[in-house]
Scaffold this motif. Sequence first.
Motif, PDB file in Angstrom:
ATOM      1  N   ASP A 129       0.825  -1.215   0.000  1.00  0.00           N
ATOM      2  CA  ASP A 129       0.000   0.000   0.000  1.00  0.00           C
ATOM      3  C   ASP A 129       0.857   1.262   0.000  1.00  0.00           C
ATOM      4  N   ARG A 130       2.015   1.180   0.619  1.00  0.00           N
ATOM      5  CA  ARG A 130       2.911   2.337   0.586  1.00  0.00           C
ATOM      6  C   ARG A 130       3.325   2.649  -0.857  1.00  0.00           C
ATOM      7  N   VAL A 131       3.585   1.612  -1.614  1.00  0.00           N
ATOM      8  CA  VAL A 131       3.986   1.808  -3.004  1.00  0.00           C
ATOM      9  C   VAL A 131       2.790   2.196  -3.865  1.00  0.00           C
ATOM     10  N   ARG A 132       1.613   1.626  -3.583  1.00  0.00           N
ATOM     11  CA  ARG A 132       0.414   2.030  -4.327  1.00  0.00           C
ATOM     12  C   ARG A 132       0.173   3.531  -4.197  1.00  0.00           C
ATOM     13  N   GLY A 133       0.562   4.088  -3.068  1.00  0.00           N
ATOM     14  CA  GLY A 133       0.375   5.521  -2.857  1.00  0.00           C
ATOM     15  C   GLY A 133       1.188   6.387  -3.789  1.00  0.00           C
ATOM     16  N   LEU A 134       2.125   5.785  -4.514  1.00  0.00           N
ATOM     17  CA  LEU A 134       2.941   6.531  -5.461  1.00  0.00           C
ATOM     18  C   LEU A 134       2.301   6.623  -6.839  1.00  0.00           C
ATOM     19  N   ALA A 135       1.184   5.908  -7.052  1.00  0.00           N
ATOM     20  CA  ALA A 135       0.558   5.874  -8.373  1.00  0.00           C
ATOM     21  C   ALA A 135       0.118   7.268  -8.790  1.00  0.00           C
TER      22      ALA A 135
ATOM     23  N   THR B  92       9.808   6.553  -8.985  1.00  0.00           N
ATOM     24  CA  THR B  92      11.252   6.641  -9.135  1.00  0.00           C
ATOM     25  C   THR B  92      11.867   5.400  -8.501  1.00  0.00           C
ATOM     26  N   ARG B  93      12.940   4.936  -9.097  1.00  0.00           N
ATOM     27  CA  ARG B  93      13.620   3.783  -8.506  1.00  0.00           C
ATOM     28  C   ARG B  93      14.090   4.125  -7.096  1.00  0.00           C
ATOM     29  N   ALA B  94      14.439   5.390  -6.864  1.00  0.00           N
ATOM     30  CA  ALA B  94      14.887   5.793  -5.534  1.00  0.00           C
ATOM     31  C   ALA B  94      13.800   5.558  -4.495  1.00  0.00           C
ATOM     32  N   ALA B  95      12.529   5.838  -4.856  1.00  0.00           N
ATOM     33  CA  ALA B  95      11.427   5.648  -3.902  1.00  0.00           C
ATOM     34  C   ALA B  95      11.247   4.182  -3.559  1.00  0.00           C
ATOM     35  N   LEU B  96      11.340   3.306  -4.569  1.00  0.00           N
ATOM     36  CA  LEU B  96      11.198   1.870  -4.301  1.00  0.00           C
ATOM     37  C   LEU B  96      12.364   1.356  -3.462  1.00  0.00           C
TER      38      LEU B  96
ATOM     39  N   THR C 169       0.422  10.660 -22.134  1.00  0.00           N
ATOM     40  CA  THR C 169       0.835   9.481 -21.374  1.00  0.00           C
ATOM     41  C   THR C 169       0.774   8.233 -22.248  1.00  0.00           C
ATOM     42  N   GLY C 170       1.818   7.437 -22.199  1.00  0.00           N
ATOM     43  CA  GLY C 170       1.866   6.196 -22.964  1.00  0.00           C
ATOM     44  C   GLY C 170       3.115   6.124 -23.803  1.00  0.00           C
ATOM     45  N   GLU C 171       3.021   5.391 -24.900  1.00  0.00           N
ATOM     46  CA  GLU C 171       4.175   5.195 -25.775  1.00  0.00           C
ATOM     47  C   GLU C 171       3.875   5.655 -27.191  1.00  0.00           C
ATOM     48  N   THR C 172       4.930   6.063 -27.874  1.00  0.00           N
ATOM     49  CA  THR C 172       4.866   6.402 -29.290  1.00  0.00           C
ATOM     50  C   THR C 172       5.837   5.496 -30.027  1.00  0.00           C
ATOM     51  N   TRP C 173       5.334   4.793 -31.068  1.00  0.00           N
ATOM     52  CA  TRP C 173       6.157   3.866 -31.834  1.00  0.00           C
ATOM     53  C   TRP C 173       6.396   4.431 -33.235  1.00  0.00           C
ATOM     54  N   GLY C 174       7.660   4.527 -33.588  1.00  0.00           N
ATOM     55  CA  GLY C 174       8.021   4.911 -34.938  1.00  0.00           C
ATOM     56  C   GLY C 174       8.647   3.741 -35.667  1.00  0.00           C
ATOM     57  N   ARG C 175       9.554   4.032 -36.557  1.00  0.00           N
ATOM     58  CA  ARG C 175      10.261   2.997 -37.307  1.00  0.00           C
ATOM     59  C   ARG C 175      11.582   2.705 -36.599  1.00  0.00           C
ATOM     60  N   GLY C 176      11.572   1.648 -35.769  1.00  0.00           N
ATOM     61  CA  GLY C 176      12.769   1.285 -35.027  1.00  0.00           C
ATOM     62  C   GLY C 176      13.076   2.213 -33.872  1.00  0.00           C
ATOM     63  N   ARG C 177      12.090   3.028 -33.476  1.00  0.00           N
ATOM     64  CA  ARG C 177      12.270   3.955 -32.366  1.00  0.00           C
ATOM     65  C   ARG C 177      11.014   3.982 -31.504  1.00  0.00           C
ATOM     66  N   VAL C 178      11.208   4.191 -30.209  1.00  0.00           N
ATOM     67  CA  VAL C 178      10.105   4.248 -29.242  1.00  0.00           C
ATOM     68  C   VAL C 178      10.367   5.387 -28.268  1.00  0.00           C
ATOM     69  N   PHE C 179       9.291   6.092 -27.900  1.00  0.00           N
ATOM     70  CA  PHE C 179       9.392   7.086 -26.822  1.00  0.00           C
ATOM     71  C   PHE C 179       8.195   6.888 -25.909  1.00  0.00           C
ATOM     72  N   GLY C 180       8.454   6.819 -24.597  1.00  0.00           N
ATOM     73  CA  GLY C 180       7.388   6.666 -23.619  1.00  0.00           C
ATOM     74  C   GLY C 180       7.482   7.727 -22.544  1.00  0.00           C
ATOM     75  N   ALA C 181       6.334   8.144 -22.020  1.00  0.00           N
ATOM     76  CA  ALA C 181       6.298   9.148 -20.955  1.00  0.00           C
ATOM     77  C   ALA C 181       5.186   8.811 -19.979  1.00  0.00           C
ATOM     78  N   MET C 182       5.510   8.855 -18.694  1.00  0.00           N
ATOM     79  CA  MET C 182       4.556   8.519 -17.646  1.00  0.00           C
ATOM     80  C   MET C 182       4.679   9.515 -16.497  1.00  0.00           C
ATOM     81  N   PRO C 183       3.545   9.957 -15.924  1.00  0.00           N
ATOM     82  CA  PRO C 183       3.620  10.886 -14.800  1.00  0.00           C
ATOM     83  C   PRO C 183       4.062  10.184 -13.525  1.00  0.00           C
ATOM     84  N   LEU C 184       4.819  10.893 -12.723  1.00  0.00           N
ATOM     85  CA  LEU C 184       5.209  10.448 -11.394  1.00  0.00           C
ATOM     86  C   LEU C 184       4.571  11.372 -10.371  1.00  0.00           C
ATOM     87  N   ALA C 185       4.732  11.026  -9.101  1.00  0.00           N
ATOM     88  CA  ALA C 185       4.265  11.920  -8.041  1.00  0.00           C
ATOM     89  C   ALA C 185       5.113  13.192  -8.030  1.00  0.00           C
ATOM     90  N   ASP C 186       4.599  14.219  -7.362  1.00  0.00           N
ATOM     91  CA  ASP C 186       5.342  15.460  -7.136  1.00  0.00           C
ATOM     92  C   ASP C 186       5.633  16.228  -8.416  1.00  0.00           C
TER      93      ASP C 186
END
Length: 391
Positions: free
Chosen positions: A64-70, A106-110, A197-214
């Motif tokens: 639950d502590r980690v769920r709070g980071l969603a 963030t990996r630091a939070a985990l 939010t999510g991923e973008t797929w091109g030709r042999g390239r990918v970019f993803g972005a996701m919100p974090l807390a704070d």
Amino acid sequence: MTVSTRTAVIVGAGVGGLATAAALHRDGWSVRVLEKHLPVEPIGAGISIASNGLRALDTLGVGDRVRGLAAIHGDASLRTPDGRVVAASSADAFVRRFGDPMVLATRAALMETLLSLVPEGTLRQGSAVDVDPGDADRAASVTTADGEVHRADLVVAGDGIWSPLRRRLFPDHPAPSYAGFTTWRAVVPMPSSPLATGETWGRGRVFGAMPLADGLVYWYAAANRPAGGKHPDPRAELLSLFGGWHDPIPELVGSAGNNAILHLDVHWSDSPLPALHRGRVAVIGDAAHPMTPNLGQGGNQALEDAVDLAAVIAHHGDEVLDALPEFSALRLPRTTDVVRRSRRMGAMTQWESRPAVAVRNALLRLSARLSPDTAIKPLDSIMAWRPFTAA
């Protein structure tokens, strides 16, 4: 009669190593964690914790502590570089299907959460260079670069993708293979334009972005290229690759300083280990089953390894030599399947042919129209994991 406390030495203070230390400590074991670099620095920018990883964390009492980071709410879409939506899923759909959200942290939070579960003094400085797996009559042991020998009833090799202990235990096993693409990751402030939010797929390239807390954003990028290339200006290289993609991708890349961008070539193991143990030594996490990041399961599988290892050992009354074959039998088929699924997904994102990419996108659009959960349905068997019980 006095029963001596069982002892464990865990090599590597990553996600799997710390989770194993926490699980064994909870079960009354005396645990030491050897780490080459102290204090522990969280390698990487962000990490996705799926419902299977959250269940593992529940067994450690911190789910639950980690769920709070969603922080993901609403749609997470798959797009083309010009911003058109190919398929969409929502956080609500993920919860309905799997019982939990996908938590981006963030990996630091985990790492901070896992470190809070082990006693002060558990971590020791040490670079492991050799291992003796032991047998029924003698303990296992780990030798560090300075010649110190650590003996224990159980040794856990959680020392990463280039694990020296794995090479000692399975000297004939092939090293991880280059997957044909490299990755960049960073954590940056929320952009001024709306976050896609999510991923973008091109030709042999990918970019993803996701919100974090704070008010932060975790972004990651991938591109096909030969292994070993290092650009002196990563941000400039990324802008040359993704600067013409839809907003806010150029802003996200531009807001990251070069020192904040983690660049790693991707390797994976196309040949599973013959077992996840030898003697009194268990192998977990990236040391056991290196995988591509395409399903976001690397850390989650390490968490599963950790709690299942402790549970199987407890089921066998702390008799390590009886427990570890069952651990291998339990974990090896599952992790092999996840490794191969992730690689297949990665291969699809690496397509560069215009006709092949057009067909891929058309099929994904069609599937999304036929079933709103198309994007997450392939995860069913992965998310269905439950911690080991004797039943």
